[in-house]
Design an enzyme around this catalytic site. Sequence first.
Site, PDB file in Angstrom:
ATOM      1  CB  VAL A  66       2.168  -1.694  -6.539  1.00 28.18           C
ATOM      2  CG1 VAL A  66       2.766  -1.094  -7.203  1.00 28.18           C
ATOM      3  CG2 VAL A  66       0.714  -1.141  -6.140  1.00 28.18           C
ATOM      4  CB  CYS A  67       5.275  -3.334  -9.059  1.00 30.28           C
ATOM      5  SG  CYS A  67       7.139  -3.329  -9.880  1.00 30.28           S
ATOM      6  N   GLY A  68       4.706  -5.795  -9.264  1.00 30.40           N
ATOM      7  CA  GLY A  68       5.175  -7.346  -9.705  1.00 30.40           C
ATOM      8  C   GLY A  68       4.193  -8.018  -8.826  1.00 30.40           C
ATOM      9  CB  ALA A  89       2.498  -0.526 -14.973  1.00 30.41           C
TER      10      ALA A  89
END
Length: 229
Positions: free
Chosen positions: A131-133, A181
């Site tokens: 998730v994300c980074g 993202a």
Amino acid sequence: MHIQVVLFDGFDPLDAIAPYEVLYAGGSASDGAVTVELVTAEGPREVVSGTGGLTLRATGALDLERADVLLVPGASGRVGEPGEVPEEEVGAGEWKQDEFIPVLLGRTLTTELPALLKQAMDNPDITVATVCGGSLVLAIAGLLEGRHATTHHMGLDMLDATGAHAVRARIVDDGDLITGAGVTSGLDLGLYLLEREVGPRIAHAVEELFSHERRGTVWRAQGPKPTTF
């Protein structure tokens, strides 16, 4: 399906908790077909997030013999401007509040996590999700070269620079690698995992419970390439 959500110092709590809750609810809706736990590479411990010092307790150790899915969150901290973070600081020192996100992500390289993630990526029976980074944790460890992945929109250039094929999509399915993202994409990633691995009826039941409909089309490298608009 057993999912281990992998925490590290400075992690973003919503990256971890959003999919954790979705997957836990999926387990309840499927009579235990899905189980989920919080883990670290080091084993059970208190893990301090990058958001106001909020702390979660990891109850287990990352275990490649038990995990069907490893889910890696991103970090929470200062974004900074390009070139603002001195290169020598990336990955150095001990965790402190309000650090730059690249520093927090880089510090994971000094732990056992990259080696364990490499073993997971090399194992076709384990799906790695981020998730994300979280995708940048894999990328800076050199594990995403040639793979399709996404991350927070502010990190797409960094992801692309590591040799990954950065895709501007909310969820990217690259087989045994599924990436989300921005921060709230953890909800959608959790729902997609339920749909893909357990079935759409379970995923739909959790959507109704959470009053949240998954957003966007899951990107896959399938079908004809679109022409330029």
